[in-house]
Design an enzyme around this catalytic site. Structure first.
Site, PDB file in Angstrom:
ATOM      1  CG  ASN A  23      16.654 -26.766  -4.689  1.00 27.80           C
ATOM      2  OD1 ASN A  23      17.423 -27.223  -5.552  1.00 27.80           O
ATOM      3  ND2 ASN A  23      15.361 -27.071  -4.659  1.00 27.80           N
ATOM      4  NE  ARG A 100      14.325 -24.320 -15.394  1.00 27.60           N
ATOM      5  CZ  ARG A 100      13.985 -23.532 -16.384  1.00 27.60           C
ATOM      6  NH1 ARG A 100      13.855 -24.013 -17.585  1.00 27.60           N
ATOM      7  NH2 ARG A 100      13.762 -22.250 -16.179  1.00 27.60           N
ATOM      8  CB  CYS A 124      12.543 -28.576 -17.366  1.00 23.50           C
ATOM      9  SG  CYS A 124      11.638 -28.339 -15.860  1.00 23.50           S
ATOM     10  N   PRO A 130       9.806 -20.103 -17.678  1.00 24.22           N
ATOM     11  CG  PRO A 130       8.186 -18.432 -17.853  1.00 24.22           C
ATOM     12  CD  PRO A 130       8.378 -19.879 -17.467  1.00 24.22           C
ATOM     13  CB  ILE A 131      14.669 -16.922 -17.233  1.00 24.45           C
ATOM     14  CG1 ILE A 131      15.005 -16.629 -18.703  1.00 24.45           C
ATOM     15  CG2 ILE A 131      15.022 -18.351 -16.872  1.00 24.45           C
ATOM     16  CD1 ILE A 131      16.487 -16.392 -18.930  1.00 24.45           C
ATOM     17  CG  ASP A 132       8.932 -13.856 -17.323  1.00 26.02           C
ATOM     18  OD1 ASP A 132       9.208 -14.991 -16.882  1.00 26.02           O
ATOM     19  OD2 ASP A 132       7.863 -13.279 -17.068  1.00 26.02           O
ATOM     20  CG  LEU A 133       9.202 -13.201 -12.964  1.00 26.48           C
ATOM     21  CD1 LEU A 133       8.614 -13.750 -11.664  1.00 26.48           C
ATOM     22  CD2 LEU A 133       8.486 -11.916 -13.353  1.00 26.48           C
ATOM     23  CB  ILE A 335       4.479 -23.979  -7.854  1.00 23.94           C
ATOM     24  CG1 ILE A 335       4.102 -23.706  -6.396  1.00 23.94           C
ATOM     25  CG2 ILE A 335       5.764 -23.231  -8.250  1.00 23.94           C
ATOM     26  CD1 ILE A 335       3.976 -22.261  -6.004  1.00 23.94           C
TER      27      ILE A 335
HETATM   28  C1  EPZ Z   1      13.275 -23.418  -7.397  1.00 23.96           C
HETATM   29  O1  EPZ Z   1      13.104 -23.360  -8.806  1.00 23.96           O
HETATM   30  C2  EPZ Z   1      13.756 -24.824  -7.075  1.00 23.96           C
HETATM   31  N1  EPZ Z   1      15.005 -25.073  -7.787  1.00 23.96           N
HETATM   32  C3  EPZ Z   1      12.713 -25.848  -7.475  1.00 23.96           C
HETATM   33  O2  EPZ Z   1      13.158 -27.134  -7.039  1.00 23.96           O
HETATM   34  C4  EPZ Z   1      11.395 -25.513  -6.773  1.00 23.96           C
HETATM   35  O3  EPZ Z   1      10.402 -26.413  -7.223  1.00 23.96           O
HETATM   36  C5  EPZ Z   1      10.975 -24.067  -7.084  1.00 23.96           C
HETATM   37  O4  EPZ Z   1      12.048 -23.160  -6.717  1.00 23.96           O
HETATM   38  C6  EPZ Z   1       9.731 -23.632  -6.354  1.00 23.96           C
HETATM   39  O5  EPZ Z   1       9.923 -23.761  -4.974  1.00 23.96           O
HETATM   40  C7  EPZ Z   1      16.150 -24.656  -7.294  1.00 23.96           C
HETATM   41  O6  EPZ Z   1      16.210 -24.020  -6.250  1.00 23.96           O
HETATM   42  C8  EPZ Z   1      17.376 -25.017  -8.044  1.00 23.96           C
HETATM   43  P1  EPZ Z   1      10.567 -20.367  -9.270  1.00 23.96           P
HETATM   44  P2  EPZ Z   1      12.914 -21.970  -9.536  1.00 23.96           P
HETATM   45  O7  EPZ Z   1      11.310 -19.338 -10.059  1.00 23.96           O
HETATM   46  O8  EPZ Z   1      13.688 -20.928  -8.841  1.00 23.96           O
HETATM   47  C9  EPZ Z   1       7.507 -19.242 -12.779  1.00 23.96           C
HETATM   48  C10 EPZ Z   1      13.699 -29.421  -7.269  1.00 23.96           C
HETATM   49  O9  EPZ Z   1      13.011 -30.446  -7.473  1.00 23.96           O
HETATM   50  N2  EPZ Z   1       8.529 -18.315 -13.262  1.00 23.96           N
HETATM   51  O10 EPZ Z   1      10.200 -20.054  -7.863  1.00 23.96           O
HETATM   52  O11 EPZ Z   1      13.159 -22.183 -10.979  1.00 23.96           O
HETATM   53  C11 EPZ Z   1       7.926 -20.699 -12.891  1.00 23.96           C
HETATM   54  O12 EPZ Z   1       7.723 -21.206 -14.198  1.00 23.96           O
HETATM   55  C12 EPZ Z   1      13.447 -28.128  -8.032  1.00 23.96           C
HETATM   56  O13 EPZ Z   1      14.634 -29.391  -6.454  1.00 23.96           O
HETATM   57  C13 EPZ Z   1       8.232 -17.453 -14.301  1.00 23.96           C
HETATM   58  O14 EPZ Z   1       7.121 -17.472 -14.871  1.00 23.96           O
HETATM   59  O15 EPZ Z   1      11.349 -21.750  -9.312  1.00 23.96           O
HETATM   60  C14 EPZ Z   1       7.078 -21.357 -11.836  1.00 23.96           C
HETATM   61  O16 EPZ Z   1       5.801 -21.587 -12.341  1.00 23.96           O
HETATM   62  C15 EPZ Z   1      12.426 -28.303  -9.119  1.00 23.96           C
HETATM   63  N3  EPZ Z   1       9.198 -16.583 -14.722  1.00 23.96           N
HETATM   64  C16 EPZ Z   1       7.018 -20.275 -10.742  1.00 23.96           C
HETATM   65  O17 EPZ Z   1       7.346 -19.056 -11.386  1.00 23.96           O
HETATM   66  C17 EPZ Z   1      10.423 -16.513 -14.142  1.00 23.96           C
HETATM   67  O18 EPZ Z   1      11.259 -15.708 -14.570  1.00 23.96           O
HETATM   68  C18 EPZ Z   1       7.953 -20.479  -9.572  1.00 23.96           C
HETATM   69  O19 EPZ Z   1       9.261 -20.763 -10.075  1.00 23.96           O
HETATM   70  C19 EPZ Z   1      10.713 -17.388 -13.072  1.00 23.96           C
HETATM   71  C20 EPZ Z   1       9.740 -18.269 -12.646  1.00 23.96           C
END
Ligand code: EPZ
Length: 426
Positions: A23, A100, A124, A130-133, A335
């Site tokens: 990651n 993703r 997934c 989502p990717i709104d942030l 999370i």
């Molecule tokens: C990273 O995902 C990791 N992936 C994930 O690891 C890890 O579980 C996650 O961070 C949390 O630590 C990589 O680094 C490639 P987030 P990421 O944005 O960046 C919500 C593994 O097994 N959200 O911190 O996608 C989201 O849905 C993977 O190696 C929004 O709502 O995670 C989640 O509930 C799986 N809108 C929360 O935030 C957004 O625009 C945290 O997600 C972005 C996120």
């Protein structure tokens, strides 16, 4: 397709070399898009996700060359990413749907090329995601965002401008996209409520080695002074704290003693604290962390949180541990909304788990019994493999490709410390 066959009941003892962090590696590779000069990344793990991202970067025009280290050693390899010319600004659905993390090309591409068209990653197995942030952050830097036909188009033909980004909650990926984009924006960017995961600090250190001016990475507020251009650099990926944590759980579950070579305790303190409470004897030694069992496993209560809290990426593995602990454990996933897909599979091995909303109550059982299982995501698969290490009989873990996305040479590393495990065609 391949599957893993694990004969349970073997105590693990010895040294496990910890690979470079998936990651972090994925984000460093995306950072190569920011510079016309080559970025050499050392200690890259050999993983399916890394190959998928190489395909995407190749498609965008990045030339990737291997710097050696391809032998049988468990050491990572060095690859050079040369984004001298960006030929294409479209990240197509066929590649993005496989992984993703491809969304992490969005920020670098729009910052460097003025435009990025990236397929929406979609949901997934572990939640909506989502990717709104990510989009909110790029808008704050002056990008125009359109969504059409399953693609997001970000454009900033005159370049991005520094701005203030305040995230309503912590997102690792959105922080990383914002951080990378801001390095080439004109002026100062301030990111508030930034993710503090060690992978963010690793990315910032790599970007700074490329000439970026970032302060505060690893803290809640990050300040970035934009520069005109980034230059080439050589950077080594940090150790994989989730891989290390997974083997730490294996040490406890098998009443073993493992030295996690290269692991950094400060990256995984929350996990180590839980393991200590459950019966682990943890010592930080030269060049790594040792995890030894005290002979008992006690139940524990945990809630996943952003760093420095307990990583959601350790939840399934800790649940496997709780399955064979004395007493009950409560594991709350805070999370992702759907990250309990391993529960019915663990129950097939004889675990006693009840899920209520985002919490799972796990009542420890005397012994798990082998069965064929299948997983829906990477960490869930590891949870099942760990359960297989202590189940009586032969557990088959199907859909091995999930494990291959994030655990480098899993069966080799396990075998080297005493596990009886084989990879066979499905
Ligand atoms: C990273 O995902 C990791 N992936 C994930 O690891 C890890 O579980 C996650 O961070 C949390 O630590 C990589 O680094 C490639 P987030 P990421 O944005 O960046 C919500 C593994 O097994 N959200 O911190 O996608 C989201 O849905 C993977 O190696 C929004 O709502 O995670 C989640 O509930 C799986 N809108 C929360 O935030 C957004 O625009 C945290 O997600 C972005 C996120």
């Amino acid at each position: 397709m391949e599957k893993l066959i694990i004969k349970g009941g073997h105590r693990l003892e010895g040294t496990v070399p910890i690979s470079g962090a998936k990651n972090s590696a994925l984000k460093l590779m995306c950072a190569s898009l920011l510079s016309p000069e080559p970025l050499t990344i050392e200690n890259l793990p050999r993983l399916a996700d890394i190959t998928t991202l190489i395909d995407l970067l190749n498609h965008l025009g990045v030339t990737v060359t291997i710097q050696g280290g391809m032998g049988g050693a468990l050491k990572g390899r060095s690859l050079t990413f040369d984004a001298g010319q960006i030929n294409d600004t479209v990240a197509p659905y066929d590649i993005v749907r496989k992984m993703r993390a491809s969304i992490l090309v969005l920020g670098p591409l729009v910052a460097r090329a003025g435009e990025a068209i990236v397929s929406l990653p979609g949901g997934c197995a572990i939640g909506n995601r989502p990717i709104d942030l990510h989009l909110k952050a790029l808008k704050a830097l002056g990008a125009e965002i359109d969504i059409a036909e399953g693609y997001v188009r970000a454009s900033a033909p005159q370049g991005l401008k520094g701005g203030k980004i305040r995230f309503p909650f912590v997102s690792v990926g959105a922080t990383e996209n914002a951080l990378m984009a801001a390095t080439l924006a004109k002026g100062t960017t301030i990111i508030e409520n930034a993710a503090r995961e060690p992978e963010i600090a690793d990315l910032a250190a790599c970007l700074n080695a490329m000439g970026a001016r970032i302060e505060g990475a690893g803290h809640e507020t990050i300040t970035i002074e934009g520069v005109d251009q980034l230059h080439g650099a050589t950077y080594s990926v940090m150790p994989d704290r989730v891989e290390a944590g997974s083997y730490a759980v294996a040490a406890l579950m098998t009443r073993g003693n493992l030295f996690l070579e290269g692991a950094k305790a400060e990256h995984m303190q929350a996990t180590l604290d839980v393991l200590e409470e459950a019966g682990g004897i943890i010592t930080v030694e030269d060049g790594g962390v040792r995890v030894k069992s005290n002979g008992h496993i006690k139940g524990f209560n945990v809630v996943t949180q952003p760093f420095p809290g307990l990583a959601t990426d350790m939840q399934a593995q800790l649940m496997a541990l709780a399955c064979v602990a004395e007493g009950a454990s409560v594991i709350t996933e805070a999370i992702f909304e759907n990250r309990f897909m391993h529960v019915p599979e663990l129950c097939r091995l004889g675990a006693d788990i009840t899920v209520t909303g985002s919490s799972a109550t796990v009542r420890g059982v005397k012994a798990l019994k082998a069965a064929p299982v299948m997983a829906t995501d990477l960490r869930a698969s590891m949870g099942l493999a760990l359960a297989g290490l202590v189940a009586t009989g032969e557990t088959t873990v199907n859909r091995l490709y999930h494990l291959d996305r994030g655990y480098e040479r899993l069966e080799e590393k396990l075998r080297a410390v005493g596990a009886v495990v084989d990879r066979v065609p499905a």
